[in-house]
Design a protein around this motif. Structure first.
Motif, PDB file in Angstrom:
ATOM      1  N   ARG A 108       0.076   8.923  -2.219  1.00  0.00           N
ATOM      2  CA  ARG A 108      -0.978   9.835  -2.674  1.00  0.00           C
ATOM      3  C   ARG A 108      -1.593  10.589  -1.503  1.00  0.00           C
ATOM      4  O   ARG A 108      -1.938  11.772  -1.629  1.00  0.00           O
ATOM      5  CB  ARG A 108      -2.043   9.043  -3.431  1.00  0.00           C
ATOM      6  N   GLU A 109      -1.732   9.925  -0.368  1.00  0.00           N
ATOM      7  CA  GLU A 109      -2.349  10.560   0.797  1.00  0.00           C
ATOM      8  C   GLU A 109      -1.547  11.748   1.302  1.00  0.00           C
ATOM      9  O   GLU A 109      -2.108  12.682   1.890  1.00  0.00           O
ATOM     10  CB  GLU A 109      -2.520   9.531   1.921  1.00  0.00           C
ATOM     11  N   GLY A 164       0.785  -1.238   0.000  1.00  0.00           N
ATOM     12  CA  GLY A 164       0.000   0.000   0.000  1.00  0.00           C
ATOM     13  C   GLY A 164       0.811   1.278   0.000  1.00  0.00           C
ATOM     14  O   GLY A 164       0.259   2.351   0.291  1.00  0.00           O
ATOM     15  N   ASP A 222      -0.644   4.148  -2.072  1.00  0.00           N
ATOM     16  CA  ASP A 222      -1.747   4.866  -1.429  1.00  0.00           C
ATOM     17  C   ASP A 222      -1.216   5.848  -0.392  1.00  0.00           C
ATOM     18  O   ASP A 222      -1.702   6.980  -0.280  1.00  0.00           O
ATOM     19  CB  ASP A 222      -2.710   3.880  -0.759  1.00  0.00           C
TER      20      ASP A 222
END
Length: 385
Positions: A17-18, A11, A14
């Motif tokens: 991007r967060e 992950g 992700d």
């Protein structure tokens, strides 16, 4: 120094991007590599990277005063004549600076060698200060790395401390080309560090900066810009249509105007002249210096090149590698060629960070080419005792 393969974190895209790291992939190619790292011993970090970086920075700072007071040196660096007082006054006024990044060659054996000093608008600081530290913590928690694994990385703390040294203006503006995802992400990260240091901040596109009737720079709400971090190089600013207004308000910018002489490749021969045979320097010359002809293997660099543009490598008189670009009209320097660390990942350049006046962190980029360019990959590092 070793390049080691590790399991990538589940992950991690992700997570990227967060936290606004959308440019972990650019133009369909990976920019961040999560499944490898460069490993160093603590002794390597302290003695071969940190200490030389600190010394190189102090050598550079010691040279600035001589450069700005010498018309010959300013000629060699192609500083526009009509704005030399701007650069000189900035130094004499002791305008505060924020950060810079040395690009170093290191093969794990001999001393590091200075390739150039990105002293004005260096990028990859978010990846260095934040995302690779998260990689380290995650890999320790997952048991991939030992509990005592470390990193040469106090960049974020140093940035917050350095921003704290700037007096509080009503607004600390941050300017960049906001349609460029990497530039915007870098600038927003630095804004966050400034906020943690107690500043009120606002982002503005560099193209939206205006000029009022008194010749002062303003934002879109016609507020005077008292202080502005700009991810936009001085060599561009000194040649823009708004350059005539810089003498009135040029002191507002971070990095300050005197950084124009440290971010110029002409610094390299000036350093070599001041500190000949220094173990962390490579013989470097302006092209009209007779010493340039003494080098059989060398790198030709434009004074103002960025991201490796128009850089050429020659060995024994034959071109080994070359990069296209739009630079070169301003002149070139010649620097002795030194090999980079080479592995299955390609060729690695060490980015050693200076924040304020302190060496405080390391980021590594690698490329299949010997010339590090805009899309070269970022690889985390670890210190393993």
């Amino acid at each position: 120094m070793k390049r080691i393969t590790y399991p990538e974190r589940q992950g991690w895209r992700d997570k990227a991007r967060e936290v606004g790291f959308g440019f972990h992939e650019m133009y369909g190619e990976p920019y961040w590599l999560d499944d490898v790292a460069y490993a160093f011993t603590l002794q390597e970090i302290e003695e071969q990277i940190e200490a030389p970086s600190q010394e190189l920075h102090e050598m550079c700072m010691d040279l600035v005063g001589d450069i700005v007071s010498s018309e010959e040196a300013l000629d060699q660096l192609a500083i526009p004549e009509e704005l030399r007082d701007l650069v000189r006054d900035s130094w004499e006024r002791e305008d505060r600076h924020l950060y810079g990044r040395f690009d170093l060659a290191y093969d794990g054996a001999g001393p590091v060698k200075l390739l150039e000093y990105n002293a004005d608008t260096p990028t990859s600081i978010f990846e260095t200060a934040y995302f690779q530290y998260n990689w380290l913590i995650d890999q320790i928690e997952a048991g991939v790395l030992p509990a005592d694994a470390d990193q040469f990385n106090s960049v974020q703390e140093s940035l917050i401390e350095a921003f704290g040294q700037f007096s509080k203006a009503p607004i600390f503006h941050f300017a960049a080309k906001t349609d460029n995802e990497e530039d915007r992400g870098t600038t927003v990260y630095l804004m966050d560090c400034a906020v943690q240091a107690g500043h009120r901040v606002e982002l503005i596109d560099i193209g939206d900066i205006g000029v009022d009737a008194l010749g002062r720079f303003t934002d879109l709400e016609d507020r005077v810009i008292d202080r502005c971090f700009k991810l936009y190089p001085w060599e561009f600013m000194l040649r823009e249509n708004f350059a005539p207004y810089l003498p009135r308000s040029g002191h507002a910018f971070v990095e300050p105007a005197w950084k124009a002489v440290l971010s110029n490749k002409g610094l390299l021969p000036l350093l070599w002249k001041r500190y000949p045979d220094h173990p962390n320097l490579l013989p470097s010359f302006f092209t009209d210096d007779p010493g340039a002809s003494s080098l059989s293997s060398y790198v030709q660099k434009p004074l103002l090149s960025r991201e490796g543009e128009n850089v050429s490598i020659f060995t024994n008189g034959k071109e080994l590698a070359a990069a296209p670009g739009d630079y070169g009209a301003e002149g070139f320097v010649i620097q002795e060629y030194t090999p980079l660390f080479e592995s299955e990942g390609g060729f690695a350049v060490l980015g050693s960070w200076i924040v304020g006046d302190r060496a405080c962190g390391l980021g590594i980029r690698e490329d299949r080419s010997r010339i590090t360019a805009n899309l070269s990959r970022f690889v985390p590092h670890v210190s393993l005792g």
